[in-house]
Write an enzyme that holds these catalytic residues in place. Structure first.
Site, PDB file in Angstrom:
ATOM      1  N   HIS A 195      24.089  57.109  50.937  1.00 22.41           N
ATOM      2  CA  HIS A 195      23.510  57.464  49.642  1.00 22.41           C
ATOM      3  C   HIS A 195      23.232  56.233  48.771  1.00 22.41           C
ATOM      4  O   HIS A 195      22.495  56.325  47.797  1.00 22.41           O
ATOM      5  CB  HIS A 195      24.410  58.464  48.899  1.00 22.41           C
ATOM      6  N   ASP A 236      27.161  59.994  55.897  1.00 20.65           N
ATOM      7  CA  ASP A 236      27.055  59.145  54.707  1.00 20.65           C
ATOM      8  C   ASP A 236      27.416  57.700  55.033  1.00 20.65           C
ATOM      9  O   ASP A 236      28.137  57.032  54.296  1.00 20.65           O
ATOM     10  CB  ASP A 236      27.939  59.671  53.573  1.00 20.65           C
ATOM     11  N   SER A 293      31.036  52.843  45.873  1.00 18.26           N
ATOM     12  CA  SER A 293      30.591  53.467  47.117  1.00 18.26           C
ATOM     13  C   SER A 293      30.178  52.403  48.124  1.00 18.26           C
ATOM     14  O   SER A 293      29.391  51.511  47.816  1.00 18.26           O
ATOM     15  CB  SER A 293      29.406  54.399  46.838  1.00 18.26           C
TER      16      SER A 293
END
Length: 496
Positions: free
Chosen positions: A137, A167, A242
């Site tokens: 993402h 992901d 992230s």
């Protein structure tokens, strides 16, 4: 003379006093109730005890020196932080105006202009040649991905492999010198309560390190991605973290920080990381040049074991993965697996649920053999099953649709177990699937997405890719079609 005799007597008495506990341990035990001796007092002082009710354990004590009072994660951070990078992804988004295509309104309002968008995340160098792991993402739909090192250097990267269902994404940067790396550790060795560090770039403020513990393992059904096997930690993870690293006390990468549970957007102590064993398998797939992450195929589908099912099968608790279907002549059928069986263990590791089985399968190499612990008709047995590549099907060719139709710019192919795996779909789905969509095409404008199954066009049932290609060439301005998306049928009628 008398002074010398007195001094000798005192020294002798002290020697007898100190030697007494060594030679007369039994007597000392009998007299312990009379009160603590000198050695007992010294022991209590060293252990920090204050009275008879002190709760200090045998391994607890006050620090002996300054070194023990200055314990720090600094050496560990100094060793690992240079391998954690910042990832900057940018893309040009097409904003569609309601006045586009109308000459009258375009004179006054003009045509819509592309708008630049950017995202910020982190990544971890895992190979000295410049291989970086981050989250999907972070770089999704990016036109350009740049990487900034902690020493200020910047590189333009290329995407080697990405997978939305996991992901995960792998990037590559190049330099004439080797890059610092963090070795990938064994996430299966983690235990709840282990100390960990989270390193990343939260909110774009710069590289930051936070500490915490492993709060839980094998977390599933948390809505992050289709993967259902995460490490939970209370080390602070915030937006921008992230793709950053979750590091154990040996300086090894044990997870890729991917998401948090939060109502405010900030960390509240519930963060999730993708286990490093999954990361290792994904990186190996990228190194071998795969265009998507292939998982071993065993030719069976599974569903959860509910309390009712567990009771009907005589199980003490609901766990494992229930076999719902077995493909004819597939690896599972050849191994003796049957519908109604329950997979309890995989290579000796207990299987708690369907997600855990999927995770264990995904981390194994294609071509290996796995040992399944199975409950079949009330009896436990062991089966050896081959882990093979998913079959491509008889007609796997991809067709790019052209012409003046809502499907122009879409690439389609007939479903097969391998294509289903590539699109993150169930292996038993049949039909013609959208494999890819050009972002600047009519198909993208009308909302077609990879994974859509085209079922019907202008009253004609679509059961192969060539039939869809012919249907999209019709000379008509009216289009009626049905698309299946995530198990739901979407019907569209439009003039184009």
């Amino acid at each position: 003379m008398r002074a010398k005799q007195l001094t000798a007597a005192i020294i002798g008495s002290l020697m007898l006093f100190l030697a007494a506990p060594l030679g007369t341990q039994a007597v000392a035990q009998d007299k312990k109730s009379e009160g603590p001796g000198l050695s007992d007092v010294l022991t209590d002082l060293l252990h920090g005890a204050q009275d008879d009710k002190a709760t200090a354990g045998p391994d607890q004590r006050v620090p002996f020196g300054r070194e023990e009072m200055q314990l720090s994660f600094a050496p560990l951070v100094k060793e690992t932080a240079p391998a954690v990078v910042n990832v900057y992804a940018s893309q040009t988004a097409k904003v569609r105006s309601p006045f586009d295509g109308d000459p009258f309104f375009e004179q006054f309002f003009g045509r819509s202009m592309p708008r630049a968008q950017s995202s910020l995340g982190s990544g971890v160098l895992v190979d000295p040649t410049g291989i970086i792991v981050t989250n999907f993402h972070v770089i999704k739909d990016a036109d350009e991905v740049k990487v900034a090192m902690s020493d200020g250097r910047e590189f333009t990267s290329k995407v080697m492999l990405k997978d939305e269902t996991l992901d995960l994404a792998v990037l590559k940067i190049d330099s004439d010198k080797p890059f610092p790396v963090i070795a990938i550790g064994d996430s299966d060795a983690l235990q709840v309560g282990d100390l960990v560090l989270a390193i990343g770039n939260p909110f774009g403020v710069g590289q930051t390190t936070t500490s915490g513990i492993v709060s839980a393992l094998a977390r599933s059904h948390i809505g992050i991605s289709d993967s259902g096997f995460f490490i939970q930690t209370d080390a602070a993870i915030n937006p921008g973290n992230s793709g950053g690293g979750l590091i154990n006390m040996a300086g090894q990468l044990v997870g890729i920080n991917t998401a948090i549970y939060s109502r405010s957007g900030g960390s509240i102590g519930i963060g999730f990381a993708i286990p490093s064993n999954m990361v290792r398998a994904f990186v190996e797939a990228a190194k071998t040049g795969h265009d998507f992450f292939e998982r071993p195929y065993i030719g069976a589908t599974f569903e959860p074991v509910t309390p009712q099912i567990a009771e009907s099968l005589g199980m003490e608790s609901p766990h494992g993965a229930l076999v719902s279907a077995v493909e004819p002549a597939g690896p599972s059928e050849r191994a003796g697996l049957k519908p109604g069986d329950v997979v309890l263990a995989f290579n000796g590791t207990m299987i708690e649920n369907v997600d855990a089985l999927g995770y264990r399968l995904a981390t194994q190499p294609i071509g290996a053999t796995a040992e399944l612990g199975v409950l079949s008709k009330g009896e436990e047995k062991t089966l050896d099953i081959a882990l093979v590549r998913a079959p491509e099907g008889a007609a796997s060719a991809e067709i790019l649709l052209r012409g003046r139709s809502p499907f122009a710019g879409a690439k389609v192919a007939e479903m097969s177990p391998r294509l289903a795996q590539r699109l993150g779909m169930k292996a038993d789905i049949k039909g013609v699937a959208v494999v890819d969509v050009d972002r600047n095409s009519p198909a993208a404008d009308f909302g077609l997405q990879p994974g859509d199954i085209v079922r019907e066009v202008n009253g004609q049932t679509i059961d192969n890719a060539r039939k869809l290609a012919d249907a999209s060439q019709q000379s008509t301005r009216w289009w009626r079609f049905t698309v299946e998306r995530d198990g739901q049928l979407l019907r569209q009628v439009l003039r184009y």
